[in-house]
Design an enzyme around this catalytic site. Sequence first.
Site, short mmCIF file in Angstrom:
data_model
loop_
_atom_site.label_atom_id
_atom_site.label_comp_id
_atom_site.label_asym_id
_atom_site.label_seq_id
_atom_site.Cartn_x
_atom_site.Cartn_y
_atom_site.Cartn_z
CB THR A 95 64.91 39.94 56.12
OG1 THR A 95 65.57 39.28 55.04
CG2 THR A 95 65.93 40.26 57.21
CB SER A 128 69.75 32.06 55.38
OG SER A 128 69.38 33.17 54.56
CB THR A 129 65.67 35.50 55.74
OG1 THR A 129 65.92 36.14 56.98
CG2 THR A 129 64.26 35.84 55.27
CG ASN A 130 68.33 33.62 51.22
OD1 ASN A 130 69.37 33.59 50.55
ND2 ASN A 130 67.77 34.76 51.58
CB THR A 175 22.69 24.05 24.41
OG1 THR A 175 21.75 23.96 23.34
CG2 THR A 175 22.82 22.68 25.08
CB SER A 306 13.37 44.83 47.56
OG SER A 306 13.07 46.18 47.28
CB SER A 307 14.91 48.77 51.25
OG SER A 307 15.15 49.54 50.08
CE LYS A 312 13.53 42.38 43.26
NZ LYS A 312 14.85 41.74 43.39
#
Length: 424
Positions: A95, A128-130, A175, A306-307, A312
């Site tokens: 609404t 209607s909003t419906n 598997t 990586s820091s 890496k």
Amino acid sequence: MSTGIHPDSTWAPLYGAQTELAMDNFPPRGRTFGDFPPLVRGYAQVKLAAARANQALGVLDEQRCDAITKACQEILDGEHADHFPTALVHGGGGTTANMNVNEVIAARAGELAGATVHPNDHVNASQSTNDTYPTAMALALLSQVDAPVAALNRLADALESKAAEFDTTRRLGRTCLQDAVTLTAGDTHRAQAAAVRRTTGVLKTATHALTTVPVGATAVGTGIGAPAHFAERCAEELARLTGLPISASENPYDSLAHFDPYARIASAGARVAITMAKIAADVRLLSSGPRGGFGELTIPAVQAGSSIMPAKVNPVIPEYVMQLSYRVRGSAHTVECAVAAGELELNVMEPVILDALSNIFDDLAAAATTFTERCVLGLNWNGPHRERNLAGALDRWVEMAATRGYESATAELRAGGSDGGAAR
């Protein structure tokens, strides 16, 4: 009431009292109505189609119809976006959104016509909003689904391209994460592409159900307050406006009370996300190492991994795809809960259903596009362990079991070691 401060001091809102009440009741904590252009466009299309149907059926005079049409067209052209400040997710089954759009169109149409245009009596006539909210919601989602579908199809294309590129490149199949027999990388990528296309097709098919809309249902599906044939007229106008095969629901009571089509769309979106995440996880595993892991597949080094550890490279793109898949599945669960919360003649949880499905579409498009462009197109089966790992394949022993028996082949394999002899 707090309507906020607009940066343009000459700006005056087109919305009215009902919109301001909704802003107080539901202060935006996420997207606003105006932040979601597909819904703004969908609602403008509904109001434009309703105005034309109302004029044709004698409900609305030509002057007001023309003014409403022009106001709606301005919205469709991208104007007045900042006049839709209400929260996208709110109580009341839509609404708030319907009143917001009615007030904006009425105010602008009044300016254009030089006459009074009432939000309820004229802009909302025969509605209607419906029925208008789920119709606008359906149009919004139909306009959004093309983006993820296109992105997913590009991903499938990229996987098929990789299948052709590595059609004769053999790799060790597994598997239960244990060595099995060999297959080609082409076999792997063709299977992945098929899964993406299949699940994407399910999503597209599920969304197509939204082309049947409940216009003309008005309050709880009765059609009360709308003239005869309004639903058909309005649906025809919407079909012309959108270019989509829009039709009016044959059972408006069902359309307003039961939202299972939205649950199907959410489920289809989750299936796509699960499939994409599985493929991403496989790429991540096959590229692991590269020294101490599988090390068969090489993926693009898009950023430092990586820091602290030099050189890496982390599988950041597959991990991004996997994380978005979790969020898609969470959004799908939100939709399922909201669909199940429908009561009696109406489901009032539509705003959160729309928000969640929109997020699903956005996340699927982002995941597929990023995966394609920053990972799949650049992957290569040149990992350091692919050839070495082939030696562990069980091809020879499976063939032996077929001719000499399972027990005999098992005994010879155990006696001769575990290398399998596939490379010989």
